[in-house]
Motif scaffolding. Structure first.
Motif: not given
Ligand SMILES: Nc1ncnc2c1ncn2[C@@H]1O[C@H](COP(=O)(O)OP(=O)(O)OP(=O)(O)O)[C@@H](O)[C@H]1O
Length: 250
Positions: A198-208, A31-38, A168-171
């Motif tokens: 499986a991927v956890i993406l920390v991403e500032q760009d919410v749309g992406l 799975e690919c899960v995104a982690l977003i937040g200010a 894979l943890l991507c910051d």
């Protein structure tokens, strides 16, 4: 869902400062899960805590159901978790290929086979990384500090893949990069997932984050404020979760 990685009431501190307040998450196999937040929400802290870079209680992080919280980062790599850290942290002064070979050697040591080719679960080899990011073959002998930011990010991702991760943890892999380069990097995600990672993406760009992920978690001040399927979450929901009630994202 049978989770490959999960967190259970994850709490993390920097000295007296508490950065995470009981974070519950799940990541399914492939799975690919995104982690977003200010800024300052606790996203990088979450990744660090999972990776064993911050002290956390054993039961707070599980890998295939096994409690692994607080396991040292090198042991986490052996267990199949790799991180593309914020700022990339490449070995400057070394070539692209030598940076990648460090990970190959590490994976071989972890597999207990001295000199073995990378042959873990993902089956990532130097050739496959070159297929994923052809520029890294062209620049094999180039010192990493001479590369563009995007190329450096590709080295950081390749290095993590050569550890043969199941997770894979991507910051913030898009941070500071041009849109075209971000697209190139994100285009690699489907292949990474197809290899069973499986991927956890920390991403500032919410749309992406939303378009690249199956599910997302939004964090605010060390807590998860929204969780759900990325395709089903509205911008208004994200706005509230991101900034607190009464705000919206542009
Ligand atoms: N090494 C540290 N020592 C003390 N406090 C820290 C440290 N690193 C982060 N923090 C604090 O922990 C909180 C969470 O930071 P974190 O870097 O995890 O946020 P983030 O969501 O990743 O934001 P950013 O996008 O800015 O990296 C912030 O209040 C931050 O100031």
């Amino acid at each position: 869902m049978s989770a490959v990685l999960s967190t259970h009431g994850l709490v993390a501190r920097y000295g007296d400062f508490q950065a995470l307040y009981g974070v519950d998450t799940e990541l399914g196999a492939g799975e690919c899960v995104a982690l977003i937040g200010a800024n300052g929400a606790g996203k990088s802290t979450f990744l660090r805590a999972v990776m064993g870079l911050l002290p956390v209680a054993r039961e707070m992080v599980r890998l295939d159901g096994e409690p692994v919280g607080g396991t040292a980062p090198d042991r986490m790599v052996q267990k199949g978790v790799a991180i593309v850290p914020e700022g990339r942290r490449l070995f400057t002064g070394m070539s692209v290929e030598d940076n990648l070979r460090v990970a190959i050697d590490q994976a071989a040591r972890a597999a207990g086979k001295a000199g073995a080719r990378a042959g873990g679960k993902g089956g990532w080899t130097l050739k496959r990384v070159h297929d994923l990011f052809p520029i890294l073959a062209e620049k094999a002998r180039t010192p990493v500090q001479s590369l563009s930011g995007g190329q450096q990010q590709m080295v950081a991702i390749g290095r993590a893949l050569l550890c043969q991760p199941r997770v894979l943890l991507c910051d913030e892999i898009s941070l500071g990069l041009a849109p075209k380069v971000i697209r190139e990097i994100y285009a690699a995600l489907p292949e990474i997932r197809a290899a069973g990672t499986a991927v956890i993406l920390v991403e500032q760009d919410v749309g992406l984050a939303q378009s690249a992920s199956d599910r997302l978690y939004c964090m605010l001040e060390g807590r998860v404020t929204l969780a759900g399927k990325s395709a089903e979450i509205s911008r208004a929901q994200i706005g509230e979760a991101y900034f607190g009630v009464g705000h919206a994202v542009a």
